[in-house]
Design a protein around this motif. Sequence first.
Motif, PDB file in Angstrom:
ATOM      1  N   LYS A   1      26.688 -58.498  -9.539  1.00 43.87           N
ATOM      2  CA  LYS A   1      26.023 -58.167 -10.802  1.00 43.87           C
ATOM      3  C   LYS A   1      25.603 -56.707 -10.877  1.00 43.87           C
ATOM      4  N   ASN A   2      25.493 -56.034  -9.757  1.00 42.36           N
ATOM      5  CA  ASN A   2      25.022 -54.645  -9.766  1.00 42.36           C
ATOM      6  C   ASN A   2      26.113 -53.641  -9.414  1.00 42.36           C
ATOM      7  N   ILE A   3      26.749 -53.809  -8.276  1.00 40.12           N
ATOM      8  CA  ILE A   3      27.720 -52.821  -7.799  1.00 40.12           C
ATOM      9  C   ILE A   3      28.977 -52.804  -8.673  1.00 40.12           C
ATOM     10  N   ALA A   4      29.386 -53.950  -9.170  1.00 38.85           N
ATOM     11  CA  ALA A   4      30.603 -54.018  -9.990  1.00 38.85           C
ATOM     12  C   ALA A   4      30.484 -53.164 -11.249  1.00 38.85           C
ATOM     13  N   PHE A   5      29.271 -52.902 -11.687  1.00 40.78           N
ATOM     14  CA  PHE A   5      29.075 -52.137 -12.918  1.00 40.78           C
ATOM     15  C   PHE A   5      28.677 -50.685 -12.663  1.00 40.78           C
ATOM     16  N   GLU A   6      28.734 -50.253 -11.421  1.00 37.78           N
ATOM     17  CA  GLU A   6      28.500 -48.842 -11.112  1.00 37.78           C
ATOM     18  C   GLU A   6      29.649 -48.025 -11.685  1.00 37.78           C
ATOM     19  N   ARG A   7      29.353 -46.834 -12.094  1.00 33.03           N
ATOM     20  CA  ARG A   7      30.368 -45.949 -12.674  1.00 33.03           C
ATOM     21  C   ARG A   7      31.508 -45.719 -11.678  1.00 33.03           C
ATOM     22  N   GLY A   8      32.733 -45.926 -12.125  1.00 35.97           N
ATOM     23  CA  GLY A   8      33.904 -45.671 -11.302  1.00 35.97           C
ATOM     24  C   GLY A   8      34.407 -46.855 -10.501  1.00 35.97           C
ATOM     25  N   VAL A   9      33.627 -47.924 -10.400  1.00 39.27           N
ATOM     26  CA  VAL A   9      34.053 -49.094  -9.630  1.00 39.27           C
ATOM     27  C   VAL A   9      35.083 -49.865 -10.454  1.00 39.27           C
ATOM     28  N   LYS A  10      36.247 -50.090  -9.853  1.00 37.47           N
ATOM     29  CA  LYS A  10      37.339 -50.783 -10.530  1.00 37.47           C
ATOM     30  C   LYS A  10      37.500 -52.221 -10.062  1.00 37.47           C
ATOM     31  N   ASP A  11      37.179 -52.481  -8.796  1.00 39.21           N
ATOM     32  CA  ASP A  11      37.317 -53.831  -8.257  1.00 39.21           C
ATOM     33  C   ASP A  11      36.329 -54.012  -7.113  1.00 39.21           C
ATOM     34  N   LEU A  12      35.895 -55.242  -6.919  1.00 33.47           N
ATOM     35  CA  LEU A  12      34.896 -55.545  -5.902  1.00 33.47           C
ATOM     36  C   LEU A  12      35.198 -56.926  -5.331  1.00 33.47           C
ATOM     37  N   VAL A  13      35.290 -57.012  -3.999  1.00 32.75           N
ATOM     38  CA  VAL A  13      35.546 -58.291  -3.344  1.00 32.75           C
ATOM     39  C   VAL A  13      34.548 -58.448  -2.195  1.00 32.75           C
ATOM     40  N   CYS A  14      33.780 -59.524  -2.244  1.00 30.31           N
ATOM     41  CA  CYS A  14      32.801 -59.811  -1.188  1.00 30.31           C
ATOM     42  C   CYS A  14      33.365 -60.872  -0.253  1.00 30.31           C
ATOM     43  N   ASP A  15      33.109 -60.704   1.044  1.00 35.19           N
ATOM     44  CA  ASP A  15      33.540 -61.678   2.047  1.00 35.19           C
ATOM     45  C   ASP A  15      32.311 -62.080   2.862  1.00 35.19           C
ATOM     46  N   LEU A  16      31.821 -63.287   2.599  1.00 32.45           N
ATOM     47  CA  LEU A  16      30.609 -63.778   3.256  1.00 32.45           C
ATOM     48  C   LEU A  16      30.816 -63.957   4.753  1.00 32.45           C
TER      49      LEU A  16
ATOM     50  N   LYS B   1      27.028 -46.029  -1.524  1.00 38.26           N
ATOM     51  CA  LYS B   1      26.001 -46.403  -0.540  1.00 38.26           C
ATOM     52  C   LYS B   1      24.617 -46.408  -1.184  1.00 38.26           C
ATOM     53  N   ALA B   2      24.359 -45.416  -2.037  1.00 39.90           N
ATOM     54  CA  ALA B   2      23.078 -45.340  -2.729  1.00 39.90           C
ATOM     55  C   ALA B   2      22.888 -46.534  -3.663  1.00 39.90           C
ATOM     56  N   ALA B   3      23.958 -46.979  -4.301  1.00 38.41           N
ATOM     57  CA  ALA B   3      23.882 -48.146  -5.184  1.00 38.41           C
ATOM     58  C   ALA B   3      23.541 -49.404  -4.391  1.00 38.41           C
ATOM     59  N   PHE B   4      24.128 -49.540  -3.210  1.00 37.23           N
ATOM     60  CA  PHE B   4      23.797 -50.686  -2.352  1.00 37.23           C
ATOM     61  C   PHE B   4      22.332 -50.599  -1.901  1.00 37.23           C
ATOM     62  N   ALA B   5      21.891 -49.417  -1.531  1.00 34.80           N
ATOM     63  CA  ALA B   5      20.504 -49.246  -1.082  1.00 34.80           C
ATOM     64  C   ALA B   5      19.520 -49.577  -2.206  1.00 34.80           C
ATOM     65  N   LYS B   6      19.908 -49.252  -3.435  1.00 37.03           N
ATOM     66  CA  LYS B   6      19.048 -49.505  -4.590  1.00 37.03           C
ATOM     67  C   LYS B   6      18.764 -51.000  -4.770  1.00 37.03           C
ATOM     68  N   ILE B   7      19.686 -51.856  -4.354  1.00 37.16           N
ATOM     69  CA  ILE B   7      19.471 -53.310  -4.458  1.00 37.16           C
ATOM     70  C   ILE B   7      19.067 -53.913  -3.112  1.00 37.16           C
ATOM     71  N   ASN B   8      18.590 -53.064  -2.220  1.00 35.36           N
ATOM     72  CA  ASN B   8      18.109 -53.478  -0.895  1.00 35.36           C
ATOM     73  C   ASN B   8      19.183 -54.146  -0.045  1.00 35.36           C
ATOM     74  N   LYS B   9      20.399 -53.632  -0.148  1.00 33.31           N
ATOM     75  CA  LYS B   9      21.514 -54.100   0.672  1.00 33.31           C
ATOM     76  C   LYS B   9      22.205 -52.874   1.265  1.00 33.31           C
ATOM     77  N   PRO B  10      21.567 -52.220   2.250  1.00 38.16           N
ATOM     78  CA  PRO B  10      22.173 -51.016   2.829  1.00 38.16           C
ATOM     79  C   PRO B  10      23.597 -51.290   3.303  1.00 38.16           C
ATOM     80  N   ALA B  11      24.482 -50.351   3.024  1.00 40.94           N
ATOM     81  CA  ALA B  11      25.898 -50.513   3.366  1.00 40.94           C
ATOM     82  C   ALA B  11      26.346 -49.385   4.285  1.00 40.94           C
ATOM     83  N   LYS B  12      27.231 -49.740   5.204  1.00 41.18           N
ATOM     84  CA  LYS B  12      27.848 -48.781   6.113  1.00 41.18           C
ATOM     85  C   LYS B  12      29.352 -48.939   5.974  1.00 41.18           C
TER      86      LYS B  12
END
Length: 120
Positions: free
Chosen positions: A43-58, A78-89
Motif C-alpha cells: 500500500k505504500n512502496i508501490a505508490f512511491e514515485r518511479g516504482v513500476k513493480d513490487l513483489v514481496c516474498d514472505l 530505502k527512505a520510503a521503507f524506513a518511513k513505514i518502519n520497515k528498514p530495508a537493506k
Amino acid sequence: MKRIISITLSLLLSVSLWAASKRQTVIFDVDIHCQGCITKIEKNIAFERGVKDLVCDLDEKTVTVTYDPAKTDIKRLKAAFAKINKPAKVHGETDETEQSEQQEHAEAVDAQTGASLQRE
C-alpha cells in the motif's frame, strides 16, 4: 492506410521497449513477519514515485522492486521503507558497504557545507 497503421504500431512498440529497458530491479531484505507487513509495504512502496513493480516474498523476507532510475533511486526507496518502519537493506549488502555509503554521504555533506573533514 494499412501502412500508416503498421508504422504507428511499430513506433509504439519501439517506444514501449525503450521505456522498459530503462527500468532497474533491486532486491531488498526487509523484516517481514506476516501478510499484514506485506499489505503495508504494497500500500505504500508501490505508490512511491518511479516504482513500476513490487513483489514481496514472505518466506525469503525480501521485496523485489522494479523502478525507473530517472525518477527514484535505491537511497530514496530505502527512505520510503524506513518511513513505514520497515528498514530495508539491499540483498547481499554487508554492513561494510552500508558504512562506506554513510561515510561517502557524510563527506559530501561536509564538502557542500565547507566544513572540515578532519576529526579530532
